[in-house]
Design a protein around this motif. Sequence first.
Motif, PDB file in Angstrom:
ATOM      1  N   VAL A 287       0.915  -1.318  -0.064  1.00  0.00           N
ATOM      2  CA  VAL A 287      -0.051   0.007   0.164  1.00  0.00           C
ATOM      3  C   VAL A 287       0.427   1.085   0.024  1.00  0.00           C
ATOM      4  O   VAL A 287       2.145   1.050   1.195  1.00  0.00           O
ATOM      5  CB  VAL A 287      -0.673   0.227   1.377  1.00  0.00           C
ATOM      6  N   MET A 288       0.335   1.882  -1.053  1.00  0.00           N
ATOM      7  CA  MET A 288       1.435   2.977  -1.182  1.00  0.00           C
ATOM      8  C   MET A 288       0.709   4.406  -0.049  1.00  0.00           C
ATOM      9  O   MET A 288      -0.476   4.704  -0.687  1.00  0.00           O
ATOM     10  CB  MET A 288       1.661   4.272  -2.312  1.00  0.00           C
ATOM     11  N   LEU A 289       0.885   5.021   0.709  1.00  0.00           N
ATOM     12  CA  LEU A 289       0.209   5.517   1.621  1.00  0.00           C
ATOM     13  C   LEU A 289       0.268   7.093   0.851  1.00  0.00           C
ATOM     14  O   LEU A 289       0.968   7.705   0.181  1.00  0.00           O
ATOM     15  CB  LEU A 289       1.412   5.942   3.347  1.00  0.00           C
ATOM     16  N   PRO A 290      -0.600   7.971   1.465  1.00  0.00           N
ATOM     17  CA  PRO A 290      -0.528   9.589   0.757  1.00  0.00           C
ATOM     18  C   PRO A 290       0.977  10.547   0.793  1.00  0.00           C
ATOM     19  O   PRO A 290       0.978  10.637  -0.160  1.00  0.00           O
ATOM     20  CB  PRO A 290      -1.695  10.357   1.901  1.00  0.00           C
ATOM     21  N   SER A 291       1.757   9.863   1.502  1.00  0.00           N
ATOM     22  CA  SER A 291       3.573  10.767   1.820  1.00  0.00           C
ATOM     23  C   SER A 291       3.973   9.832   0.624  1.00  0.00           C
ATOM     24  O   SER A 291       5.301  10.587   0.383  1.00  0.00           O
ATOM     25  CB  SER A 291       3.941  10.355   3.201  1.00  0.00           C
ATOM     26  N   GLY A 292       3.123   8.534   0.387  1.00  0.00           N
ATOM     27  CA  GLY A 292       4.758   8.533  -1.226  1.00  0.00           C
ATOM     28  C   GLY A 292       5.262   6.501  -0.340  1.00  0.00           C
ATOM     29  O   GLY A 292       6.149   6.520  -1.219  1.00  0.00           O
ATOM     30  N   THR A 293       5.326   7.000   0.677  1.00  0.00           N
ATOM     31  CA  THR A 293       6.055   5.436   1.351  1.00  0.00           C
ATOM     32  C   THR A 293       5.131   4.668   1.405  1.00  0.00           C
ATOM     33  O   THR A 293       4.105   4.137   0.921  1.00  0.00           O
ATOM     34  CB  THR A 293       5.999   5.803   3.134  1.00  0.00           C
ATOM     35  N   VAL A 294       5.566   3.395   0.689  1.00  0.00           N
ATOM     36  CA  VAL A 294       5.477   2.344  -0.279  1.00  0.00           C
ATOM     37  C   VAL A 294       5.260   0.997   1.238  1.00  0.00           C
ATOM     38  O   VAL A 294       6.346   0.747   1.995  1.00  0.00           O
ATOM     39  CB  VAL A 294       5.744   1.302  -0.689  1.00  0.00           C
ATOM     40  N   LEU A 295       3.929   0.763   2.175  1.00  0.00           N
ATOM     41  CA  LEU A 295       4.192  -0.403   3.793  1.00  0.00           C
ATOM     42  C   LEU A 295       3.390  -1.868   3.434  1.00  0.00           C
ATOM     43  O   LEU A 295       2.390  -2.044   2.028  1.00  0.00           O
ATOM     44  CB  LEU A 295       3.561  -0.057   4.550  1.00  0.00           C
ATOM     45  N   THR A 296       4.498  -2.902   2.818  1.00  0.00           N
ATOM     46  CA  THR A 296       3.745  -4.158   3.011  1.00  0.00           C
ATOM     47  C   THR A 296       2.372  -4.379   4.115  1.00  0.00           C
ATOM     48  O   THR A 296       3.134  -4.092   5.273  1.00  0.00           O
ATOM     49  CB  THR A 296       4.856  -5.810   2.574  1.00  0.00           C
ATOM     50  N   CYS A 297       1.051  -4.672   4.270  1.00  0.00           N
ATOM     51  CA  CYS A 297       0.943  -5.593   5.419  1.00  0.00           C
ATOM     52  C   CYS A 297      -0.180  -6.501   5.385  1.00  0.00           C
ATOM     53  O   CYS A 297      -0.447  -6.682   4.153  1.00  0.00           O
ATOM     54  CB  CYS A 297      -0.365  -3.845   5.192  1.00  0.00           C
ATOM     55  N   SER A 298      -0.016  -6.851   6.519  1.00  0.00           N
ATOM     56  CA  SER A 298      -0.824  -8.482   6.587  1.00  0.00           C
ATOM     57  C   SER A 298      -1.292  -8.654   7.716  1.00  0.00           C
ATOM     58  O   SER A 298      -1.361  -7.275   8.709  1.00  0.00           O
ATOM     59  CB  SER A 298      -0.033  -9.567   5.723  1.00  0.00           C
ATOM     60  N   ARG A 299      -1.774  -9.644   8.235  1.00  0.00           N
ATOM     61  CA  ARG A 299      -2.577  -9.558   9.599  1.00  0.00           C
ATOM     62  C   ARG A 299      -1.184  -9.625  10.504  1.00  0.00           C
ATOM     63  O   ARG A 299      -1.901  -9.342  11.803  1.00  0.00           O
ATOM     64  CB  ARG A 299      -2.851 -10.613   9.308  1.00  0.00           C
ATOM     65  N   GLU A 300       0.086 -10.180  10.150  1.00  0.00           N
ATOM     66  CA  GLU A 300       1.186  -9.763  10.729  1.00  0.00           C
ATOM     67  C   GLU A 300       1.550  -9.460  11.245  1.00  0.00           C
ATOM     68  O   GLU A 300       2.563  -8.684  12.320  1.00  0.00           O
ATOM     69  CB  GLU A 300       2.149 -11.639  10.883  1.00  0.00           C
ATOM     70  N   GLU A 301       1.970  -8.081   9.572  1.00  0.00           N
ATOM     71  CA  GLU A 301       2.555  -7.198   9.474  1.00  0.00           C
ATOM     72  C   GLU A 301       2.204  -5.456   9.238  1.00  0.00           C
ATOM     73  O   GLU A 301       1.353  -5.729   8.037  1.00  0.00           O
ATOM     74  CB  GLU A 301       3.993  -6.948   8.460  1.00  0.00           C
ATOM     75  N   ASN A 302       1.957  -4.642  10.061  1.00  0.00           N
ATOM     76  CA  ASN A 302       1.197  -3.012  10.049  1.00  0.00           C
ATOM     77  C   ASN A 302      -0.326  -3.802   9.687  1.00  0.00           C
ATOM     78  O   ASN A 302      -1.213  -3.778   9.217  1.00  0.00           O
ATOM     79  CB  ASN A 302       1.221  -2.333   8.040  1.00  0.00           C
ATOM     80  N   ALA A 303      -0.837  -4.512  11.010  1.00  0.00           N
ATOM     81  CA  ALA A 303      -1.593  -5.049  11.040  1.00  0.00           C
ATOM     82  C   ALA A 303      -3.440  -4.067  11.046  1.00  0.00           C
ATOM     83  O   ALA A 303      -4.223  -4.159  10.606  1.00  0.00           O
ATOM     84  CB  ALA A 303      -1.902  -6.113  12.275  1.00  0.00           C
ATOM     85  N   GLU A 304      -3.095  -2.956  11.915  1.00  0.00           N
ATOM     86  CA  GLU A 304      -3.951  -1.907  12.145  1.00  0.00           C
ATOM     87  C   GLU A 304      -3.728  -1.468  10.381  1.00  0.00           C
ATOM     88  O   GLU A 304      -5.161  -0.874   9.949  1.00  0.00           O
ATOM     89  CB  GLU A 304      -3.783  -0.911  12.346  1.00  0.00           C
ATOM     90  N   LEU A 305      -2.992  -1.421   9.652  1.00  0.00           N
ATOM     91  CA  LEU A 305      -3.252  -0.554   8.655  1.00  0.00           C
ATOM     92  C   LEU A 305      -3.884  -1.559   7.707  1.00  0.00           C
ATOM     93  O   LEU A 305      -4.950  -1.258   6.550  1.00  0.00           O
ATOM     94  CB  LEU A 305      -2.057   0.059   7.717  1.00  0.00           C
ATOM     95  N   PHE A 306      -4.052  -2.767   7.808  1.00  0.00           N
ATOM     96  CA  PHE A 306      -4.124  -4.376   6.977  1.00  0.00           C
ATOM     97  C   PHE A 306      -5.884  -4.263   7.157  1.00  0.00           C
ATOM     98  O   PHE A 306      -6.638  -4.044   6.120  1.00  0.00           O
ATOM     99  CB  PHE A 306      -4.008  -5.199   7.771  1.00  0.00           C
ATOM    100  N   ARG A 307      -6.548  -3.578   8.828  1.00  0.00           N
ATOM    101  CA  ARG A 307      -7.712  -3.641   9.283  1.00  0.00           C
ATOM    102  C   ARG A 307      -8.033  -2.444   7.975  1.00  0.00           C
ATOM    103  O   ARG A 307      -9.383  -2.733   8.412  1.00  0.00           O
ATOM    104  CB  ARG A 307      -7.862  -3.593  10.204  1.00  0.00           C
ATOM    105  N   HIS A 308      -7.990  -1.304   8.239  1.00  0.00           N
ATOM    106  CA  HIS A 308      -8.129  -0.314   7.839  1.00  0.00           C
ATOM    107  C   HIS A 308      -8.479  -0.179   5.869  1.00  0.00           C
ATOM    108  O   HIS A 308      -9.343   0.527   5.382  1.00  0.00           O
ATOM    109  CB  HIS A 308      -8.018   0.397   8.657  1.00  0.00           C
ATOM    110  N   VAL A 309      -7.378  -0.612   5.467  1.00  0.00           N
ATOM    111  CA  VAL A 309      -7.597  -1.047   4.014  1.00  0.00           C
ATOM    112  C   VAL A 309      -8.639  -1.893   3.978  1.00  0.00           C
ATOM    113  O   VAL A 309      -9.183  -1.583   2.408  1.00  0.00           O
ATOM    114  CB  VAL A 309      -5.946  -1.054   3.305  1.00  0.00           C
TER     115      VAL A 309
END
Length: 543
Positions: A211-233
């Motif tokens: 997922v590319m955040l509005p800042s331009g940063t790209v994060l990998t998210c899953s149930r284990e990694e960046n889980a809150e972003l995963f739940r919101h996307v």
Amino acid sequence: MRRKRYWVSRRAVLGAALGVGAIGWSGVTLARLARAPSGSKDAGRVADADGLSLAVDPPPAPPHDPALPWIAKGGNLNDASALSRTPVYGVVGVRGEQDVATALAFARANGLKVSVAAVRHSMGGHAFDDHALVLDMRAFNAIAVDAAERTVTVEPGATWHDIQNVLHPLFAVKAMQSTDIFSVGGSISVNAHGMDHHAGALAGSVRAMRVMLPSGTVLTCSREENAELFRHVLGGYGLFGVIVSATLDIVANAVYRTARAVIRSEDFPGYFERDLAGEGGPGLFYGHLSTAPGSLLEEMIVYRYDKVAERAPLDMPRLGAPGAVKLKRLIMNLAKHGALFQRLKWYAEKKLEPEFENCTVARTDALGEGEACLVSRNDPMHDSVPYLFNDLAGDTDILHEYFVPRAAYNAFIADMRRVLAAQSLPVLNASVRVVHAEDIALSYARAPAFSLVLYINQPADEAGSTAMRALTRALIDIALKHGGRFFLPYQLHYTGAQLLASYPELPRFLANKRAYDPDELLSSTFYRVLKAMAADIPLPGPA
């Protein structure tokens, strides 16, 4: 005597002329009802949501950056409702991740809002906003299969139709919407669900996303990694970041024996527990309720797909297109014109449709199942529903969906029946689906639920929208009465009170949106409505 013969002759000529005219009129009318769309519908814009004006004044517009791949500079967009015409700053045709990054940077530097769109089948301004920079993701659509891991990694503009064509005949998707016209990014953004009642909604089959955040940063998210972003996307309506890829579970393309049962709607909860739920039940199912007067929401056809072989044969033909499209479109459009044609449509589905089943797997390849109709898992979901699209400029067809706890189904359907029978908008289709509790930020199901999907016709004018608004609010009240919720990807006809009663977690959802996107770069008409309707409730801190 001669005069009398002349009068009879004149009457005969007049009658013949009227008969020929009637036949000609009928032929022209039927041809129009069966005709494919000649272009996209655009019937204007519903002006407000619960008294909130949807239109906003344009800000000063910066020049269009020549480095971006523009599809349009300015202009209007609409969605599948044909009632969301919206002026936009421009549309960028995204082909890769760098296009997204460049567009976001341009928007940040120039004070523009950004919306994310693909096929635009949500119906309330979810994919664009007034004077926003719109990212059209349809050409950002690569698909890569990992047979060993049983996954497919896709870019957000890929449609389920395209994915199935790549997977077939070895594999099938685990979960998707019940038709194949939608993009993966759009389906993830609404957490869509479909025909596999074991798999549930799409959230359960998404392993990871980039997922590319509005800042331009790209994060990998899953149930284990960046889980809150995963739940919101998942189910986040494109408001938290731009999906640039998603890895989804796939399964073997099993062979199913098809069957149908006509039951009373009130018997469905027991039928589901006895014959559909659990490991012994079918791999796929869906239920259609009658929309005909006299049996409205009382009769139900249950379509089931029982596994008879783990894999489809490797020499299966390519997935085919739907058949009898003009006939199906004609029957659907006739149903907009009164009780007789509603009854005809239900009769055709009950009695005639089984004669046209498309059996795609040879019986000798699937354990010799006698005279059963056999299909692969991909077949029933490979439907682009062309018969739902028409060339009737004066009306439009609107989706609704309502979720209720399973124990409340019969009381809920009884109340729905009373409201639908007492109003004038034609109900064209009513389907029952199954959803599970979803661990996402803005879930339509906090407990196992049945959903009712309605497809309702309305005139594409102010009077039609007024009638649809009143009906929508009445149906939402019924869902709330029975402890349920309504689905958000459709028209913005609910009140603020109904929204917050259905989604009391909305203020926290909005607070978390601001945490991930403090400048609110990612926006849409839908988002502005959510904010305005929750404006009087203090936002909690982000979770």
